[in-house]
Design an enzyme around this catalytic site. Structure first.
Site, PDB file in Angstrom:
ATOM      1  N   SER A  28       0.821  -1.199   0.000  1.00  0.00           N
ATOM      2  CA  SER A  28       0.000   0.000   0.000  1.00  0.00           C
ATOM      3  C   SER A  28       0.867   1.266   0.000  1.00  0.00           C
ATOM      4  O   SER A  28       1.650   1.473  -0.922  1.00  0.00           O
ATOM      5  CB  SER A  28      -0.994  -0.042   1.160  1.00  0.00           C
ATOM      6  OG  SER A  28      -2.067   0.836   0.946  1.00  0.00           O
ATOM      7  N   ASP A  85     -10.314  -4.811  -3.831  1.00  0.00           N
ATOM      8  CA  ASP A  85      -9.682  -3.935  -2.843  1.00  0.00           C
ATOM      9  C   ASP A  85     -10.472  -2.637  -2.767  1.00  0.00           C
ATOM     10  O   ASP A  85     -10.571  -1.900  -3.750  1.00  0.00           O
ATOM     11  CB  ASP A  85      -8.229  -3.659  -3.254  1.00  0.00           C
ATOM     12  CG  ASP A  85      -7.407  -3.037  -2.136  1.00  0.00           C
ATOM     13  OD1 ASP A  85      -7.976  -2.275  -1.335  1.00  0.00           O
ATOM     14  OD2 ASP A  85      -6.191  -3.301  -2.079  1.00  0.00           O
ATOM     15  N   HIS A 114      -7.764  -5.846   0.493  1.00  0.00           N
ATOM     16  CA  HIS A 114      -6.543  -5.109   0.815  1.00  0.00           C
ATOM     17  C   HIS A 114      -5.647  -5.919   1.754  1.00  0.00           C
ATOM     18  O   HIS A 114      -5.657  -5.717   2.978  1.00  0.00           O
ATOM     19  CB  HIS A 114      -6.935  -3.773   1.457  1.00  0.00           C
ATOM     20  CG  HIS A 114      -5.845  -2.746   1.441  1.00  0.00           C
ATOM     21  ND1 HIS A 114      -5.275  -2.271   0.291  1.00  0.00           N
ATOM     22  CD2 HIS A 114      -5.216  -2.094   2.463  1.00  0.00           C
ATOM     23  CE1 HIS A 114      -4.357  -1.360   0.583  1.00  0.00           C
ATOM     24  NE2 HIS A 114      -4.300  -1.255   1.899  1.00  0.00           N
TER      25      HIS A 114
END
Length: 227
Positions: A121, A180, A207
């Protein structure tokens, strides 16, 4: 003739926003088990503490799912006054990136050498920036042989756009979930042109760093190029 055992690849792991090195280590336990003797994962902590304010859909690993407890950390803030971050927030400049580059540089000096780097991320977005800095020869210590970017994205900060002005030749594996809700697969795909010949692995989930048996061969095939 006895087969020669290859040493594991050493990979520096860069956690996401509102996580820390310990929580990310826990969340990648399945990945360590999946790859077993092929890799050694080493974790680095972001230098900036993040105030715990839960808000859904802010493009961060917020809330209980982050697993960071009271020691939530981040690599940079898109809102320098509020000291907060959203992957979708467009801003002229950010706060804290230089300190984070220094933190990774120090980790490489103290804990390295490393064969590769893995980011998740906001950490994956940082990895792209680190690779760009090394290409410019601004950061000679960040000489990774490969990069794995999970749920990565291009920073929306105007001051960061120079990181994407020329494709990076470092071999890269880009992993993202089709469901996600934090960093959409569209955002992750927008990062692909930053790399020459990027390899892509998608999964149907959200995620997280995928580590099911179905993903083992893709990881292994990519990593075997460097052993």
């Amino acid at each position: 003739m006895a087969s020669v055992t290859k040493p594991p690849l050493r990979i520096l792991c860069v956690h996401g926003y509102r996580q820390n090195s310990s929580s990310f280590r826990e969340k990648t336990g399945a990945l360590r088990k999946l790859l077993k003797k092929q890799v050694e994962l080493v974790y680095v902590n972001a230098p900036h503490r993040v105030v715990q304010v839960c808000s859904a859909g802010d493009g961060s690993e917020s809330g209980p799912a982050s697993g960071a407890g009271e020691d939530s950390r981040g690599w940079w803030f898109s809102d320098s006054q509020a000291r907060s971050f959203s992957a979708q927030q467009r801003c002229l400049d950010s706060l804290g990136l230089d300190e984070s580059v220094a933190a990774v540089r120090d980790a490489v000096k103290e804990l390295g050498p490393f064969d590769g780097v893995l980011g998740f991320s906001q950490g994956a977005a940082l990895v792209a920036m680190l690779c760009s800095l090394h290409r410019r020869r601004s950061e000679p210590h960040l000489a990774f042989r490969f990069a794995i970017l999970v749920a990565g994205f291009r920073s929306a900060c105007e001051g960061h756009q120079g990181f994407y002005d020329s494709p990076l030749s470092i071999p890269s594996l880009h992993v993202f979930g089709l469901d996600d809700r934090v960093i959409s697969d569209t955002m992750s795909r927008e990062l692909l042109p930053t790399f020459l010949d990027p390899q892509v692995m998608t999964h149907p989930g959200g995620h997280f760093v995928p580590a099911a048996s179905a993903h083992r061969q893709t990881y292994k095939d990519f990593l075997s190029r460097f052993q």
